[in-house]
Design a protein around this motif. Sequence first.
Motif, mmCIF file in Angstrom:
data_model
loop_
_atom_site.group_PDB
_atom_site.id
_atom_site.type_symbol
_atom_site.label_atom_id
_atom_site.label_comp_id
_atom_site.label_asym_id
_atom_site.label_seq_id
_atom_site.Cartn_x
_atom_site.Cartn_y
_atom_site.Cartn_z
ATOM 1 N N PRO A 72 21.305 -9.740 -1.628
ATOM 2 C CA PRO A 72 21.636 -9.671 -0.432
ATOM 3 C C PRO A 72 20.294 -9.855 0.540
ATOM 4 O O PRO A 72 20.335 -10.398 1.561
ATOM 5 N N PRO A 73 19.244 -9.029 0.114
ATOM 6 C CA PRO A 73 18.014 -9.405 0.966
ATOM 7 C C PRO A 73 17.755 -10.771 0.949
ATOM 8 O O PRO A 73 17.188 -11.407 2.074
ATOM 9 N N ALA A 74 17.749 -11.615 0.042
ATOM 10 C CA ALA A 74 17.598 -12.981 -0.391
ATOM 11 C C ALA A 74 18.215 -13.653 0.634
ATOM 12 O O ALA A 74 17.856 -14.635 1.476
ATOM 13 N N ASN A 75 19.656 -13.342 0.555
ATOM 14 C CA ASN A 75 20.518 -14.200 1.698
ATOM 15 C C ASN A 75 20.206 -13.876 3.160
ATOM 16 O O ASN A 75 20.587 -14.768 4.023
ATOM 17 N N GLU A 76 19.591 -12.734 3.542
ATOM 18 C CA GLU A 76 19.248 -12.566 4.817
ATOM 19 C C GLU A 76 17.752 -12.972 5.420
ATOM 20 O O GLU A 76 17.140 -12.581 6.208
ATOM 21 N N GLY A 77 17.308 -13.689 4.402
ATOM 22 C CA GLY A 77 15.880 -14.142 4.712
ATOM 23 C C GLY A 77 14.919 -13.412 4.081
ATOM 24 O O GLY A 77 13.683 -13.593 4.400
ATOM 25 N N GLY A 78 15.009 -12.342 3.375
ATOM 26 C CA GLY A 78 14.063 -11.639 2.691
ATOM 27 C C GLY A 78 14.033 -10.053 3.104
ATOM 28 O O GLY A 78 15.046 -9.745 3.862
ATOM 29 N N GLY A 79 13.250 -9.511 2.196
ATOM 30 C CA GLY A 79 13.493 -8.021 2.138
ATOM 31 C C GLY A 79 12.603 -7.310 1.217
ATOM 32 O O GLY A 79 11.983 -8.057 0.634
ATOM 33 N N VAL A 80 13.012 -6.109 0.946
ATOM 34 C CA VAL A 80 12.142 -5.156 0.292
ATOM 35 C C VAL A 80 12.925 -4.240 -0.465
ATOM 36 O O VAL A 80 14.023 -3.605 -0.098
ATOM 37 N N LEU A 81 12.879 -4.474 -1.953
ATOM 38 C CA LEU A 81 13.400 -3.592 -2.962
ATOM 39 C C LEU A 81 12.494 -2.419 -3.416
ATOM 40 O O LEU A 81 11.513 -3.150 -4.045
ATOM 41 N N VAL A 82 12.678 -1.351 -3.203
ATOM 42 C CA VAL A 82 11.829 -0.156 -3.624
ATOM 43 C C VAL A 82 12.206 0.409 -4.614
ATOM 44 O O VAL A 82 12.999 1.393 -4.550
ATOM 45 N N PRO A 83 11.947 0.182 -5.974
ATOM 46 C CA PRO A 83 12.452 1.039 -7.173
ATOM 47 C C PRO A 83 11.504 2.295 -7.132
ATOM 48 O O PRO A 83 10.252 2.213 -6.852
ATOM 49 N N GLY A 84 11.971 3.220 -7.713
ATOM 50 C CA GLY A 84 11.233 4.633 -8.124
ATOM 51 C C GLY A 84 11.456 5.701 -6.897
ATOM 52 O O GLY A 84 10.739 6.561 -6.571
ATOM 53 N N VAL A 85 12.111 5.219 -5.771
ATOM 54 C CA VAL A 85 12.075 6.245 -4.684
ATOM 55 C C VAL A 85 13.745 6.411 -4.455
ATOM 56 O O VAL A 85 14.560 5.479 -4.343
ATOM 57 N N THR A 142 0.819 -1.438 0.074
ATOM 58 C CA THR A 142 -0.036 0.011 -0.039
ATOM 59 C C THR A 142 0.811 1.325 -0.071
ATOM 60 O O THR A 142 1.992 1.114 0.258
ATOM 61 N N PRO A 143 0.200 2.451 -0.352
ATOM 62 C CA PRO A 143 1.182 3.572 -0.246
ATOM 63 C C PRO A 143 1.497 3.916 1.057
ATOM 64 O O PRO A 143 2.588 4.441 1.469
ATOM 65 N N HIS A 144 0.671 3.627 2.138
ATOM 66 C CA HIS A 144 0.953 3.802 3.523
ATOM 67 C C HIS A 144 2.178 3.039 3.722
ATOM 68 O O HIS A 144 3.200 3.671 4.531
ATOM 69 N N GLN A 145 2.466 1.732 3.291
ATOM 70 C CA GLN A 145 3.654 0.797 3.634
ATOM 71 C C GLN A 145 4.816 1.799 3.045
ATOM 72 O O GLN A 145 5.893 1.567 3.754
ATOM 73 N N ILE A 146 4.608 2.113 1.887
ATOM 74 C CA ILE A 146 5.769 2.835 1.276
ATOM 75 C C ILE A 146 6.486 3.970 1.947
ATOM 76 O O ILE A 146 7.451 4.125 2.360
ATOM 77 N N ASP A 147 5.347 4.722 2.496
ATOM 78 C CA ASP A 147 5.624 5.928 3.319
ATOM 79 C C ASP A 147 6.106 5.489 4.525
ATOM 80 O O ASP A 147 7.225 6.103 4.993
ATOM 81 N N LEU A 148 5.834 4.386 5.396
ATOM 82 C CA LEU A 148 6.427 3.982 6.460
ATOM 83 C C LEU A 148 7.934 3.363 6.117
ATOM 84 O O LEU A 148 8.766 3.944 6.807
ATOM 85 N N TRP A 149 8.385 2.849 5.269
ATOM 86 C CA TRP A 149 9.510 2.440 4.574
ATOM 87 C C TRP A 149 10.519 3.602 4.347
ATOM 88 O O TRP A 149 11.614 3.779 4.819
ATOM 89 N N ARG A 150 9.836 4.703 3.957
ATOM 90 C CA ARG A 150 10.665 5.899 3.519
ATOM 91 C C ARG A 150 11.050 6.759 4.574
ATOM 92 O O ARG A 150 12.059 7.290 4.845
ATOM 93 N N HIS A 205 17.515 -5.571 4.817
ATOM 94 C CA HIS A 205 16.061 -5.893 4.444
ATOM 95 C C HIS A 205 15.257 -4.713 3.832
ATOM 96 O O HIS A 205 14.314 -5.020 3.267
ATOM 97 N N LEU A 206 15.890 -3.674 3.430
ATOM 98 C CA LEU A 206 15.295 -2.707 2.925
ATOM 99 C C LEU A 206 16.136 -1.929 2.135
ATOM 100 O O LEU A 206 17.346 -1.285 2.596
ATOM 101 N N GLU A 207 15.859 -1.725 0.873
ATOM 102 C CA GLU A 207 16.727 -0.872 -0.035
ATOM 103 C C GLU A 207 15.822 -0.275 -1.252
ATOM 104 O O GLU A 207 14.802 -0.523 -1.625
ATOM 105 N N PHE A 208 16.281 1.201 -1.270
ATOM 106 C CA PHE A 208 15.816 2.005 -2.331
ATOM 107 C C PHE A 208 16.525 2.225 -3.672
ATOM 108 O O PHE A 208 17.694 2.252 -3.288
ATOM 109 N N LYS A 209 16.061 2.155 -4.527
ATOM 110 C CA LYS A 209 16.726 2.533 -5.645
ATOM 111 C C LYS A 209 15.745 3.359 -6.813
ATOM 112 O O LYS A 209 14.870 2.993 -6.915
ATOM 113 N N GLU A 210 16.510 4.287 -7.278
ATOM 114 C CA GLU A 210 15.828 5.430 -8.164
ATOM 115 C C GLU A 210 15.311 4.745 -9.485
ATOM 116 O O GLU A 210 14.181 4.977 -9.656
ATOM 117 N N ALA A 211 15.972 3.976 -10.066
ATOM 118 C CA ALA A 211 15.738 3.259 -11.392
ATOM 119 C C ALA A 211 14.787 4.053 -12.335
ATOM 120 O O ALA A 211 13.626 3.668 -12.693
#
Length: 81
Positions: free
Chosen positions: A41-54, A4-12, A20-26
């Motif tokens: 790297p997030p996969a090796n750590e058991g999961g995570g989030v890659l957020v493109p466009g931020v 959700t947009p709310h979740q993205i705002d929390l990550w930001r 477990h959390l990585e932002f890339k402008e892309a």
Amino acid sequence: MSTTPHQIDLWRQARSEDQHLEFKEAKNQYDTTTLQEYCVPPANEGGGVLVPGVADKRPRNVVGTKAFPDTVDWPKSSFTG
């Protein structure tokens, strides 16, 4: 699971990126090799989030992305040889 947009705002608001959390402008594109390097790297750590466009620098503005024009077909086309 949808993001959700709310979740993205929390990550930001996170203090910093981590394993477990990585932002890339892309803004325009990613080549497959670069994308895979960002996902390992997030996969090796058991999961995570890659957020493109931020932006990865605070205040982490949303810049949008044209890197993945067809997100439905993207996983299949990006990781097959």
